[in-house]
Write a protein that holds these residues in place. Sequence first.
Motif, PDB file in Angstrom:
ATOM      1  N   GLN A 132      -8.915   5.941   4.774  1.00 30.29           N
ATOM      2  CA  GLN A 132      -8.859   6.950   5.961  1.00 30.29           C
ATOM      3  C   GLN A 132      -7.354   7.329   6.238  1.00 30.29           C
ATOM      4  OE1 GLN A 132     -10.507   5.121   9.271  1.00 30.29           O
ATOM      5  NE2 GLN A 132     -10.691   6.648  10.784  1.00 30.29           N
ATOM      6  N   ASP A 133      -6.057   5.847   5.957  1.00 31.83           N
ATOM      7  CA  ASP A 133      -4.806   6.763   6.395  1.00 31.83           C
ATOM      8  C   ASP A 133      -4.341   7.513   5.383  1.00 31.83           C
ATOM      9  OD1 ASP A 133      -5.029   4.514   4.648  1.00 31.83           O
ATOM     10  OD2 ASP A 133      -3.838   3.138   5.422  1.00 31.83           O
ATOM     11  N   GLY A 134      -5.134   7.356   4.405  1.00 34.99           N
ATOM     12  CA  GLY A 134      -4.025   9.065   3.182  1.00 34.99           C
ATOM     13  C   GLY A 134      -3.672   8.644   2.449  1.00 34.99           C
ATOM     14  N   LEU A 135      -3.603   6.960   2.269  1.00 28.33           N
ATOM     15  CA  LEU A 135      -3.366   6.871   0.502  1.00 28.33           C
ATOM     16  C   LEU A 135      -4.445   7.200  -0.568  1.00 28.33           C
ATOM     17  CD1 LEU A 135      -1.323   4.917  -1.034  1.00 28.33           C
ATOM     18  CD2 LEU A 135      -3.132   3.089  -0.629  1.00 28.33           C
ATOM     19  N   ALA A 136      -3.782   7.761  -1.525  1.00 34.85           N
ATOM     20  CA  ALA A 136      -5.129   8.055  -2.666  1.00 34.85           C
ATOM     21  C   ALA A 136      -5.634   6.806  -3.291  1.00 34.85           C
ATOM     22  CB  ALA A 136      -3.981   8.669  -3.634  1.00 34.85           C
ATOM     23  N   LYS A 137      -6.708   6.861  -2.887  1.00 31.06           N
ATOM     24  CA  LYS A 137      -7.530   5.816  -4.330  1.00 31.06           C
ATOM     25  C   LYS A 137      -7.280   5.146  -5.181  1.00 31.06           C
ATOM     26  CE  LYS A 137     -11.484   5.083  -0.606  1.00 31.06           C
ATOM     27  NZ  LYS A 137     -11.591   4.033  -0.511  1.00 31.06           N
ATOM     28  N   SER A 138      -6.936   3.878  -5.436  1.00 33.45           N
ATOM     29  CA  SER A 138      -6.528   4.445  -6.604  1.00 33.45           C
ATOM     30  C   SER A 138      -6.975   2.469  -6.990  1.00 33.45           C
ATOM     31  CB  SER A 138      -5.251   4.244  -7.579  1.00 33.45           C
ATOM     32  OG  SER A 138      -4.037   3.574  -8.800  1.00 33.45           O
ATOM     33  N   SER A 139      -7.264   2.141  -8.434  1.00 38.74           N
ATOM     34  CA  SER A 139      -7.375   0.736  -8.983  1.00 38.74           C
ATOM     35  C   SER A 139      -6.228  -0.509  -8.954  1.00 38.74           C
ATOM     36  CB  SER A 139      -8.086   0.047 -10.577  1.00 38.74           C
ATOM     37  OG  SER A 139      -9.260   1.297 -10.565  1.00 38.74           O
ATOM     38  N   ARG A 140      -5.068   0.111  -8.896  1.00 35.83           N
ATOM     39  CA  ARG A 140      -3.960   0.050  -8.719  1.00 35.83           C
ATOM     40  C   ARG A 140      -3.493  -0.496  -7.002  1.00 35.83           C
ATOM     41  NH1 ARG A 140      -2.464   2.982 -13.249  1.00 35.83           N
ATOM     42  NH2 ARG A 140      -2.351   1.401 -15.323  1.00 35.83           N
ATOM     43  N   ASN A 141      -4.347  -0.266  -6.405  1.00 36.17           N
ATOM     44  CA  ASN A 141      -4.124  -0.734  -4.937  1.00 36.17           C
ATOM     45  C   ASN A 141      -4.461  -1.704  -4.735  1.00 36.17           C
ATOM     46  OD1 ASN A 141      -3.359   2.478  -4.629  1.00 36.17           O
ATOM     47  ND2 ASN A 141      -5.240   2.799  -3.409  1.00 36.17           N
ATOM     48  N   THR A 142      -4.989  -2.721  -5.289  1.00 37.71           N
ATOM     49  CA  THR A 142      -5.487  -3.592  -4.960  1.00 37.71           C
ATOM     50  C   THR A 142      -3.709  -4.844  -5.494  1.00 37.71           C
ATOM     51  OG1 THR A 142      -6.108  -4.072  -7.770  1.00 37.71           O
ATOM     52  CG2 THR A 142      -7.643  -3.506  -5.492  1.00 37.71           C
ATOM     53  N   TYR A 143      -2.946  -4.095  -5.972  1.00 37.28           N
ATOM     54  CA  TYR A 143      -2.085  -4.931  -6.556  1.00 37.28           C
ATOM     55  C   TYR A 143      -1.134  -5.318  -5.535  1.00 37.28           C
ATOM     56  CZ  TYR A 143      -3.372  -3.922 -11.336  1.00 37.28           C
ATOM     57  OH  TYR A 143      -3.071  -3.602 -12.927  1.00 37.28           O
ATOM     58  N   LEU A 144      -1.653  -4.045  -4.309  1.00 35.87           N
ATOM     59  CA  LEU A 144      -0.429  -4.260  -2.570  1.00 35.87           C
ATOM     60  C   LEU A 144      -0.051  -5.563  -2.620  1.00 35.87           C
ATOM     61  CD1 LEU A 144      -0.590  -0.580  -2.562  1.00 35.87           C
ATOM     62  CD2 LEU A 144       0.942  -1.482  -3.915  1.00 35.87           C
ATOM     63  N   SER A 145       0.717  -5.416  -1.379  1.00 34.97           N
ATOM     64  CA  SER A 145       0.880  -6.991  -0.251  1.00 34.97           C
ATOM     65  C   SER A 145       0.395  -5.896   0.344  1.00 34.97           C
ATOM     66  CB  SER A 145       1.225  -7.471  -0.828  1.00 34.97           C
ATOM     67  OG  SER A 145       2.874  -6.638  -0.067  1.00 34.97           O
ATOM     68  N   PRO A 146      -0.464  -6.812   1.345  1.00 34.34           N
ATOM     69  CA  PRO A 146      -0.170  -6.730   3.127  1.00 34.34           C
ATOM     70  C   PRO A 146       0.786  -5.191   3.197  1.00 34.34           C
ATOM     71  CG  PRO A 146      -1.339  -8.234   3.414  1.00 34.34           C
ATOM     72  CD  PRO A 146       0.128  -8.156   2.157  1.00 34.34           C
ATOM     73  N   GLU A 147       2.161  -6.171   2.852  1.00 35.32           N
ATOM     74  CA  GLU A 147       3.288  -4.605   3.740  1.00 35.32           C
ATOM     75  C   GLU A 147       4.188  -3.511   2.665  1.00 35.32           C
ATOM     76  OE1 GLU A 147       8.472  -6.170   3.998  1.00 35.32           O
ATOM     77  OE2 GLU A 147       6.621  -7.060   3.283  1.00 35.32           O
ATOM     78  N   GLU A 148       3.578  -3.884   0.932  1.00 37.62           N
ATOM     79  CA  GLU A 148       3.676  -2.788   0.663  1.00 37.62           C
ATOM     80  C   GLU A 148       2.194  -1.451   0.711  1.00 37.62           C
ATOM     81  OE1 GLU A 148       5.419  -5.429  -3.446  1.00 37.62           O
ATOM     82  OE2 GLU A 148       3.039  -4.943  -3.453  1.00 37.62           O
ATOM     83  N   ARG A 149       1.235  -2.208   0.886  1.00 40.35           N
ATOM     84  CA  ARG A 149       0.171  -1.235   1.123  1.00 40.35           C
ATOM     85  C   ARG A 149       0.776  -0.695   3.025  1.00 40.35           C
ATOM     86  NH1 ARG A 149      -2.721   1.511   3.052  1.00 40.35           N
ATOM     87  NH2 ARG A 149      -4.668   1.788   2.381  1.00 40.35           N
ATOM     88  N   LYS A 150       1.015  -0.881   3.291  1.00 43.16           N
ATOM     89  CA  LYS A 150       1.768  -0.404   4.804  1.00 43.16           C
ATOM     90  C   LYS A 150       2.807   0.773   3.899  1.00 43.16           C
ATOM     91  CE  LYS A 150       3.462  -0.293   9.048  1.00 43.16           C
ATOM     92  NZ  LYS A 150       4.213  -1.729  10.219  1.00 43.16           N
ATOM     93  N   ALA A 151       4.033  -0.194   3.498  1.00 46.17           N
ATOM     94  CA  ALA A 151       4.328   1.088   2.146  1.00 46.17           C
ATOM     95  C   ALA A 151       4.714   2.224   1.525  1.00 46.17           C
ATOM     96  CB  ALA A 151       5.410   0.244   1.861  1.00 46.17           C
ATOM     97  N   ALA A 152       3.710   1.916   0.789  1.00 48.58           N
ATOM     98  CA  ALA A 152       2.648   2.953   0.437  1.00 48.58           C
ATOM     99  C   ALA A 152       2.597   4.443   0.521  1.00 48.58           C
ATOM    100  CB  ALA A 152       1.563   2.400  -0.884  1.00 48.58           C
ATOM    101  N   LEU A 153       2.254   4.184   1.822  1.00 46.47           N
ATOM    102  CA  LEU A 153       2.011   5.375   3.209  1.00 46.47           C
ATOM    103  C   LEU A 153       3.082   6.528   2.894  1.00 46.47           C
ATOM    104  CD1 LEU A 153       0.465   4.021   6.343  1.00 46.47           C
ATOM    105  CD2 LEU A 153      -1.098   4.710   4.090  1.00 46.47           C
ATOM    106  N   VAL A 154       3.897   5.916   2.784  1.00 43.78           N
ATOM    107  CA  VAL A 154       4.689   6.690   2.012  1.00 43.78           C
ATOM    108  C   VAL A 154       5.010   8.245   0.786  1.00 43.78           C
ATOM    109  CG1 VAL A 154       6.787   6.388   0.393  1.00 43.78           C
ATOM    110  CG2 VAL A 154       7.537   7.567   2.453  1.00 43.78           C
ATOM    111  N   LEU A 155       3.721   7.619   0.514  1.00 49.03           N
ATOM    112  CA  LEU A 155       3.492   8.970  -0.776  1.00 49.03           C
ATOM    113  C   LEU A 155       2.948  10.226  -0.191  1.00 49.03           C
ATOM    114  CD1 LEU A 155       3.638   5.963  -2.709  1.00 49.03           C
ATOM    115  CD2 LEU A 155       2.538   7.775  -4.530  1.00 49.03           C
ATOM    116  N   SER A 156       1.659   9.701   0.488  1.00 54.03           N
ATOM    117  CA  SER A 156       0.624  11.123   1.439  1.00 54.03           C
ATOM    118  C   SER A 156       1.883  11.544   2.481  1.00 54.03           C
ATOM    119  CB  SER A 156      -0.602  10.062   1.895  1.00 54.03           C
ATOM    120  OG  SER A 156      -0.747   8.652   2.508  1.00 54.03           O
ATOM    121  N   ARG A 157       2.283  10.804   3.208  1.00 58.57           N
ATOM    122  CA  ARG A 157       3.481  11.202   4.507  1.00 58.57           C
ATOM    123  C   ARG A 157       4.062  12.074   3.610  1.00 58.57           C
ATOM    124  NH1 ARG A 157       4.675   5.946   7.143  1.00 58.57           N
ATOM    125  NH2 ARG A 157       2.400   5.630   8.412  1.00 58.57           N
TER     126      ARG A 157
END
Length: 288
Positions: A179-204
């Motif tokens: 819903q926040d724009g991050l592309a679905k990926s099996s590797r998203n599970t590797y991200l910590s909460p802080e990294e998950r938030k930072a990853a939104l820079v890709l979709s932005r």
Amino acid sequence: MQVINTIDELRKQIKEWKKAGLTVGLCPTMGYLHEGHASLMDAARSGNDKVVASVFVNPIQFGPNEDLATYPRDFEHDCQLLEAHGVDLVFHPEPSEMYAPDFTTFVDMNELSETLCGKTRPIHFRGVCTVIAKLLNTVTPDRIYFGQKDAQQLAIIRRMVRDLNFDVEVIGCPIVREQDGLAKSSRNTYLSPEERKAALVLSRSVRKGQDLVASGVRNSAELLASMKERLAEEPLADVEYVEVVDGESMQPVETFKDGDLVAMAVRIGTTRLIDNFTVGDPAISFDA
């Protein structure tokens, strides 16, 4: 839903379906499935009499320092999702079933596999092409389905199918996003909460690029400078590449047109994520 582990059993079932005049759709996956994979199953279900999904973490597409050993796996969950989306057969082989100890035959490709992800993952697409060729020879599907998130892979498979005269239709399906724009990926599970938030820079960054295209920009250097500026706003983002390439040849272009690809690979911490958009497609929307 059947679960089959051997090539001989798989071929036997496919022959029975073909003898009955049934069409077959194939969805190749490495498992740890999510809604993006489910969209492929739904597309295959709507377009074929029978749907086969493969769940196989393909060892020959991983480099020596990549995440083969730690790649997420949950076959029980995968089967639940596949059955819920109407898959008729799951092919779940061991690596030894796919590759003999003295296996020496590979499908390689020049040009398309040398840009974007191919620059830093030199054996990756050779492994992808080889396993897909083996699946095509075994399943003999009428249609095969891939997600647009792996846009270079999709272009490479289309070229391989054309060059090697496989009798199959290659179908690309749109990127599925959180819903926040991050592309679905099996590797998203590797991200910590802080990294998950930072990853939104890709979709932005993707959305920034799409806005520039909508405003009339067609110069690659101008587009990339703006997208890189957006990525630089995130301290945890380590950019591997952001490029504009021809949608078929995957070669860089100075001036782009509809159908060309704008793609990126970015590491957030130790997790390598990819995203992209095709020029001329509708802009993504998300709550962020």
